[in-house]
Design a protein around this motif. Structure first.
Motif, PDB file in Angstrom:
ATOM      1  N   ASP A 209      17.578  32.814  -2.242  1.00  0.00           N
ATOM      2  CA  ASP A 209      19.036  33.636  -2.001  1.00  0.00           C
ATOM      3  C   ASP A 209      19.558  32.859  -3.078  1.00  0.00           C
ATOM      4  OD1 ASP A 209      18.229  35.410  -0.202  1.00  0.00           O
ATOM      5  OD2 ASP A 209      19.541  34.065   1.086  1.00  0.00           O
ATOM      6  N   PHE A 210      19.768  31.180  -3.901  1.00  0.00           N
ATOM      7  CA  PHE A 210      19.978  31.072  -4.858  1.00  0.00           C
ATOM      8  C   PHE A 210      19.978  30.907  -5.926  1.00  0.00           C
ATOM      9  CE2 PHE A 210      19.887  26.778  -7.490  1.00  0.00           C
ATOM     10  CZ  PHE A 210      21.351  26.935  -7.847  1.00  0.00           C
ATOM     11  N   THR A 211      18.353  31.183  -6.213  1.00  0.00           N
ATOM     12  CA  THR A 211      17.678  31.403  -7.122  1.00  0.00           C
ATOM     13  C   THR A 211      17.903  32.819  -7.419  1.00  0.00           C
ATOM     14  OG1 THR A 211      15.949  29.510  -6.952  1.00  0.00           O
ATOM     15  CG2 THR A 211      15.492  31.271  -8.560  1.00  0.00           C
ATOM     16  N   ALA A 212      17.436  33.539  -7.089  1.00  0.00           N
ATOM     17  CA  ALA A 212      17.609  35.526  -6.645  1.00  0.00           C
ATOM     18  C   ALA A 212      19.088  35.360  -7.815  1.00  0.00           C
ATOM     19  CB  ALA A 212      17.548  35.689  -6.431  1.00  0.00           C
ATOM     20  N   ARG A 213      19.997  34.984  -7.107  1.00  0.00           N
ATOM     21  CA  ARG A 213      21.652  35.230  -7.990  1.00  0.00           C
ATOM     22  C   ARG A 213      21.472  34.545  -9.270  1.00  0.00           C
ATOM     23  NH1 ARG A 213      23.219  33.452  -2.302  1.00  0.00           N
ATOM     24  NH2 ARG A 213      23.753  31.180  -3.109  1.00  0.00           N
ATOM     25  N   PHE A 214      21.455  33.609  -9.062  1.00  0.00           N
ATOM     26  CA  PHE A 214      21.565  33.102 -10.722  1.00  0.00           C
ATOM     27  C   PHE A 214      21.042  33.951 -11.586  1.00  0.00           C
ATOM     28  CE2 PHE A 214      20.434  30.386 -14.547  1.00  0.00           C
ATOM     29  CZ  PHE A 214      21.833  29.743 -14.465  1.00  0.00           C
ATOM     30  N   ASP A 226      11.702  38.647  -9.466  1.00  0.00           N
ATOM     31  CA  ASP A 226      10.681  38.465  -8.610  1.00  0.00           C
ATOM     32  C   ASP A 226       9.308  37.641  -9.184  1.00  0.00           C
ATOM     33  OD1 ASP A 226      11.526  40.265  -7.457  1.00  0.00           O
ATOM     34  OD2 ASP A 226       9.842  41.923  -8.041  1.00  0.00           O
ATOM     35  N   SER A 227       9.168  37.185 -10.247  1.00  0.00           N
ATOM     36  CA  SER A 227       8.170  36.448 -10.692  1.00  0.00           C
ATOM     37  C   SER A 227       8.488  35.006 -10.804  1.00  0.00           C
ATOM     38  CB  SER A 227       6.792  36.263 -11.631  1.00  0.00           C
ATOM     39  OG  SER A 227       6.759  37.209 -12.250  1.00  0.00           O
ATOM     40  N   LEU A 228       9.338  34.197 -10.199  1.00  0.00           N
ATOM     41  CA  LEU A 228      10.481  33.282 -10.702  1.00  0.00           C
ATOM     42  C   LEU A 228      10.440  33.133  -9.540  1.00  0.00           C
ATOM     43  CD1 LEU A 228      11.933  30.537 -12.259  1.00  0.00           C
ATOM     44  CD2 LEU A 228      14.129  32.598 -11.580  1.00  0.00           C
ATOM     45  N   LEU A 229      11.055  33.697  -8.434  1.00  0.00           N
ATOM     46  CA  LEU A 229      10.952  34.131  -6.905  1.00  0.00           C
ATOM     47  C   LEU A 229      10.021  33.623  -6.455  1.00  0.00           C
ATOM     48  CD1 LEU A 229      13.216  36.426  -5.462  1.00  0.00           C
ATOM     49  CD2 LEU A 229      14.213  34.248  -5.907  1.00  0.00           C
ATOM     50  N   VAL A 230       8.700  33.792  -6.610  1.00  0.00           N
ATOM     51  CA  VAL A 230       7.235  32.961  -7.023  1.00  0.00           C
ATOM     52  C   VAL A 230       6.695  31.906  -7.064  1.00  0.00           C
ATOM     53  CG1 VAL A 230       4.764  33.382  -6.486  1.00  0.00           C
ATOM     54  CG2 VAL A 230       6.239  35.891  -6.477  1.00  0.00           C
ATOM     55  N   GLU A 234       6.533  28.134  -4.616  1.00  0.00           N
ATOM     56  CA  GLU A 234       5.102  27.599  -4.548  1.00  0.00           C
ATOM     57  C   GLU A 234       5.748  26.463  -5.018  1.00  0.00           C
ATOM     58  OE1 GLU A 234       1.918  28.212  -4.007  1.00  0.00           O
ATOM     59  OE2 GLU A 234       2.529  30.031  -3.532  1.00  0.00           O
ATOM     60  N   ALA A 235       6.473  25.925  -5.923  1.00  0.00           N
ATOM     61  CA  ALA A 235       6.820  24.650  -6.542  1.00  0.00           C
ATOM     62  C   ALA A 235       7.892  23.632  -5.207  1.00  0.00           C
ATOM     63  CB  ALA A 235       8.125  24.570  -7.692  1.00  0.00           C
ATOM     64  N   ALA A 236       8.373  24.638  -4.481  1.00  0.00           N
ATOM     65  CA  ALA A 236       9.204  24.010  -3.155  1.00  0.00           C
ATOM     66  C   ALA A 236       8.340  23.603  -2.297  1.00  0.00           C
ATOM     67  CB  ALA A 236      10.401  24.673  -2.913  1.00  0.00           C
ATOM     68  N   ALA A 237       7.433  25.034  -1.894  1.00  0.00           N
ATOM     69  CA  ALA A 237       6.496  24.054  -1.014  1.00  0.00           C
ATOM     70  C   ALA A 237       5.502  22.789  -1.195  1.00  0.00           C
ATOM     71  CB  ALA A 237       5.657  25.392  -0.710  1.00  0.00           C
ATOM     72  N   ILE A 291      -0.501  29.769  -9.638  1.00  0.00           N
ATOM     73  CA  ILE A 291       0.511  30.236  -9.621  1.00  0.00           C
ATOM     74  C   ILE A 291       1.326  30.135 -10.083  1.00  0.00           C
ATOM     75  CG2 ILE A 291       1.751  31.575  -8.093  1.00  0.00           C
ATOM     76  CD1 ILE A 291      -0.724  31.265  -5.655  1.00  0.00           C
ATOM     77  N   ILE A 292       2.290  28.827 -10.274  1.00  0.00           N
ATOM     78  CA  ILE A 292       3.187  29.175 -11.379  1.00  0.00           C
ATOM     79  C   ILE A 292       3.007  29.154 -12.845  1.00  0.00           C
ATOM     80  CG2 ILE A 292       4.991  26.728 -11.894  1.00  0.00           C
ATOM     81  CD1 ILE A 292       5.087  25.697  -9.373  1.00  0.00           C
ATOM     82  N   ARG A 293       1.596  28.898 -13.144  1.00  0.00           N
ATOM     83  CA  ARG A 293       1.496  29.192 -14.863  1.00  0.00           C
ATOM     84  C   ARG A 293       1.510  30.218 -14.780  1.00  0.00           C
ATOM     85  NH1 ARG A 293       1.672  23.363 -16.274  1.00  0.00           N
ATOM     86  NH2 ARG A 293       1.195  21.745 -15.541  1.00  0.00           N
ATOM     87  N   GLN A 294       0.487  31.167 -13.724  1.00  0.00           N
ATOM     88  CA  GLN A 294       0.268  32.918 -14.491  1.00  0.00           C
ATOM     89  C   GLN A 294       1.550  33.215 -14.221  1.00  0.00           C
ATOM     90  OE1 GLN A 294      -2.769  33.836 -15.382  1.00  0.00           O
ATOM     91  NE2 GLN A 294      -3.594  31.121 -15.474  1.00  0.00           N
TER      92      GLN A 294
END
Length: 337
Positions: A209-214, A226-230, A234-237, A291-294
């Motif tokens: 939610d924090f990322t999407a709002r910004f 949408d791509s940023l949220l994915v 992945e980075a947080a996981a 996934i992040i790099r793609q």
């Protein structure tokens, strides 16, 4: 492969990634034309991803046989990670030997983009490993900066002049080259960045939610949000899986990009090759970074005794219709200074 030999199929050798330095149409055609013609004569798929000018030059000289060649679409070189995957998949999907003439679009790149495209050239050798692909990379010495030409000498295991091919004694192993690309520390986030701290998987929904709002507030296009949220997921996981408590997400913008980084003070990764090639589908490790790099426009990963940072960059603008531009920018780089 011997040190020098006439044009022939290199087969499954580690030297199937060749550098061609050329200074005009004659030198370009002396290598590129027989490269394509010999491939067609042998019944091999031939794929060409070069500038519009060189594409038309080859089309004219190939004549009717140009219809047997596959020419790349204009967006082929959108990001280094996506181009690397595309060439990897093309090489692995061929039933036997194949040939690619791929000319990286160096014009108009920033320093960061130059670094990542030189890394791509190095890692392309790994992407072609165990395939029958022969990849010829032309570099125009009339227009390219000396630093890029120097890096080209380090990223290709073989050299081509006309129909003569030889091993390259200056070649640097991809793992070592990529490690040097990561030697420079990342600039600190600006004081105006926004920050969200999290201690485990229970806060990942709040992080989204924090990322999407910004990102929406920064007018990032919806598909890029949408791509940023994915990517952030992945980075947080990765941070939760490899590190522990005290992870932090920082996000900020520039005129052209949204930056988002996840820092894990306890994590440790071997970043030189992390996430650049498709991971083994039987293992989870490596999938998140790939996934992040793609999905991102660029991703920088740094791992030090103080922890690991994954910095994701998303363009606030739509990609241009063509990756080939006409302006120049030299761009500093550890290998090209």
């Amino acid at each position: 492969m011997s040190d020098a030999h006439p044009s022939s199929r290199p087969g499954r050798t580690p030297h199937a990634h060749h550098l061609l330095l050329y200074a005009g149409d004659r030198q370009f055609l002396a290598a590129a034309l027989p490269f394509a013609q010999d491939g067609l004569a042998a019944g091999e798929p031939v794929f060409i991803a070069t500038s519009r000018y060189n594409t038309e030059l080859l089309r004219r000289r190939l004549g009717a046989r140009a219809d047997e060649v596959t020419f790349a679409p204009a967006h082929w070189y959108r990001t280094p990670a996506q181009a690397l995957l595309a060439f990897h998949d093309k090489a692995h999907s061929a039933a036997g030997p194949s040939r690619v003439l791929g000319e990286t679009p160096w014009i108009g790149l920033s320093a960061d983009q130059t670094r990542e495209w030189t890394r791509y050239e190095s890692l392309l050798t790994l992407a072609l490993a165990s395939t029958g692909a022969w990849h010829l990379c032309p570099y125009d010495i009339r227009t390219l900066p000396s630093g890029i030409l120097h890096a080209a000498q380090l990223t290709h295991p073989a050299l081509t002049t006309g129909v003569i091919h030889r091993t390259n004694p200056a070649h640097v192993l991809p793992s070592a080259f990529s490690a040097v690309c990561d030697a420079a520390s990342l600039p600190d986030p600006p004081d105006t960045c926004e920050e969200f701290r999290f201690d485990g998987s229970g806060q990942l929904a709040e992080l989204r939610d924090f990322t999407a709002r910004f990102a929406r507030g920064a007018s990032l296009p919806p598909d890029r949000v949408d791509s940023l949220l994915v990517c952030v997921d992945e980075a947080a996981a990765t941070a939760v899986r490899h590190g522990g408590a005290g992870s932090c997400c920082r996000i900020w913008t520039t005129t052209d990009e949204v930056f988002c980084e996840i820092t894990d003070p306890e994590g440790s990764l071997n970043t030189a090759l992390a996430g650049y090639l498709p991971p083994d589908i039987t293992h989870l490790d490596g999938r998140g970074l790939w996934i992040i790099r793609q999905l991102s426009d660029a991703a920088d990963i740094r791992s030090t005794p103080r922890g690991t940072t994954i910095r994701i960059r998303m363009s606030r603008r739509r990609p241009a219709a063509s990756a080939y531009r006409t302006d120049h920018h030299t761009g500093a780089h550890p290998w090209t200074d």
